[in-house]
Design a protein around this motif. Sequence first.
Motif, PDB file in Angstrom:
ATOM      1  N   LEU A  75     -58.069  -0.606  88.964  1.00  0.00           N
ATOM      2  CA  LEU A  75     -57.738  -1.020  87.719  1.00  0.00           C
ATOM      3  C   LEU A  75     -59.258  -2.269  88.234  1.00  0.00           C
ATOM      4  N   PRO A  76     -60.554  -2.720  88.158  1.00  0.00           N
ATOM      5  CA  PRO A  76     -61.188  -3.609  88.007  1.00  0.00           C
ATOM      6  C   PRO A  76     -60.527  -5.318  88.246  1.00  0.00           C
ATOM      7  N   LYS A  77     -60.604  -6.443  88.642  1.00  0.00           N
ATOM      8  CA  LYS A  77     -60.038  -7.668  89.059  1.00  0.00           C
ATOM      9  C   LYS A  77     -60.278  -7.957  87.265  1.00  0.00           C
ATOM     10  N   SER A  78     -60.897  -7.959  86.415  1.00  0.00           N
ATOM     11  CA  SER A  78     -60.909  -8.733  85.301  1.00  0.00           C
ATOM     12  C   SER A  78     -60.183  -7.829  84.352  1.00  0.00           C
ATOM     13  N   ALA A  79     -59.545  -6.922  84.487  1.00  0.00           N
ATOM     14  CA  ALA A  79     -58.405  -5.691  83.607  1.00  0.00           C
ATOM     15  C   ALA A  79     -56.802  -6.628  84.202  1.00  0.00           C
ATOM     16  N   LEU A  80     -56.949  -7.113  85.404  1.00  0.00           N
ATOM     17  CA  LEU A  80     -55.445  -7.490  85.878  1.00  0.00           C
ATOM     18  C   LEU A  80     -55.264  -8.826  85.909  1.00  0.00           C
ATOM     19  N   GLY A  81     -53.803  -8.733  85.729  1.00  0.00           N
ATOM     20  CA  GLY A  81     -53.047 -10.693  85.237  1.00  0.00           C
ATOM     21  C   GLY A  81     -53.027 -11.261  86.494  1.00  0.00           C
ATOM     22  N   GLU A  82     -52.807 -12.442  86.467  1.00  0.00           N
ATOM     23  CA  GLU A  82     -52.947 -13.483  87.391  1.00  0.00           C
ATOM     24  C   GLU A  82     -52.518 -12.871  89.284  1.00  0.00           C
ATOM     25  N   ALA A  83     -50.731 -12.436  89.115  1.00  0.00           N
ATOM     26  CA  ALA A  83     -50.461 -12.269  90.182  1.00  0.00           C
ATOM     27  C   ALA A  83     -50.297 -10.048  89.324  1.00  0.00           C
ATOM     28  N   ASP A  84     -50.893  -9.780  89.427  1.00  0.00           N
ATOM     29  CA  ASP A  84     -51.239  -7.911  89.614  1.00  0.00           C
ATOM     30  C   ASP A  84     -52.157  -7.020  90.056  1.00  0.00           C
ATOM     31  N   LEU A  85     -51.536  -6.513  90.909  1.00  0.00           N
ATOM     32  CA  LEU A  85     -51.799  -5.603  91.268  1.00  0.00           C
ATOM     33  C   LEU A  85     -51.866  -3.681  90.799  1.00  0.00           C
ATOM     34  N   CYS A  86     -52.723  -2.870  91.207  1.00  0.00           N
ATOM     35  CA  CYS A  86     -53.076  -1.599  90.648  1.00  0.00           C
ATOM     36  C   CYS A  86     -53.944  -0.957  91.718  1.00  0.00           C
ATOM     37  N   TRP A  87     -53.817   0.152  92.101  1.00  0.00           N
ATOM     38  CA  TRP A  87     -53.788   0.401  92.652  1.00  0.00           C
ATOM     39  C   TRP A  87     -53.234   2.192  93.193  1.00  0.00           C
ATOM     40  N   TRP A  88     -54.109   3.218  93.661  1.00  0.00           N
ATOM     41  CA  TRP A  88     -53.804   4.435  93.658  1.00  0.00           C
ATOM     42  C   TRP A  88     -53.294   4.921  95.190  1.00  0.00           C
ATOM     43  N   VAL A  89     -52.636   5.083  95.408  1.00  0.00           N
ATOM     44  CA  VAL A  89     -52.058   5.033  96.841  1.00  0.00           C
ATOM     45  C   VAL A  89     -51.446   6.476  96.814  1.00  0.00           C
ATOM     46  N   ARG A  90     -51.758   6.837  98.155  1.00  0.00           N
ATOM     47  CA  ARG A  90     -51.184   8.451  99.007  1.00  0.00           C
ATOM     48  C   ARG A  90     -50.786   8.001 100.451  1.00  0.00           C
ATOM     49  N   LEU A  91     -49.608   8.685 100.022  1.00  0.00           N
ATOM     50  CA  LEU A  91     -48.990   8.550 101.858  1.00  0.00           C
ATOM     51  C   LEU A  91     -49.715  10.207 102.618  1.00  0.00           C
ATOM     52  N   ARG A  92     -50.296   9.781 103.975  1.00  0.00           N
ATOM     53  CA  ARG A  92     -51.215  10.317 104.738  1.00  0.00           C
ATOM     54  C   ARG A  92     -50.032  11.490 105.449  1.00  0.00           C
ATOM     55  N   ALA A  93     -48.940  10.933 105.804  1.00  0.00           N
ATOM     56  CA  ALA A  93     -47.872  12.176 106.182  1.00  0.00           C
ATOM     57  C   ALA A  93     -46.701  12.868 105.229  1.00  0.00           C
TER      58      ALA A  93
END
Length: 184
Positions: A75-93
């Motif tokens: 999500l872009p920063k503008s769509a996030l709250g004050e303490a808010d993270l939203c990521w796509w994450v993938r485990l390599r192994a």
Amino acid sequence: MRKGRNATWVAAELSNEKGVGFSASFVFMRQIESAADIAGYPLPEGVSPVADAKPVPMDHAPQFLKQNFDARFALPKSALGEADLCWWVRLRARENLDPALEAVLVGDALPTAVLPLLGFRVPISSMHWHVNLLEPVPTTEDGWWLLRSTSEFARGGGASEQILQWNAAGRPVIAGMQSVAVFG
């Protein structure tokens, strides 16, 4: 610890000469018929498709994140709250990993949501993590999971966070809560 008709409770501890380093309790429940059928936890609006999402810079990331995961901003920063993270994450192994184990490992990849407010070099430590696995066998495409961590309360060296995780198709797989010590 206990075995009932529908659920089994298990406890585990890892320790060495210095003491207990990890303590966990698990409840395993078989699926049963129920009149309750609520499909909450919709995807946040405006999530970038993983193919279009920009990589998360790993310059100041902890070693476990740099070495084990790929991450992209969802999500872009503008769509996030004050303490808010939203990521796509993938485990390599992830080859030959149990799907539930993969989902849980990825579920702990995000830094605490208050970290961007404090600077990324502040030491943190998970104090307690509660995970509700919403799918008995969670799966996703190409290893990518969407994670969102939000903190509605941080004070006195601690933060309380809500964590949600979806597969690439937008199906919720984990709902959790975490208590974090913030040393800064």
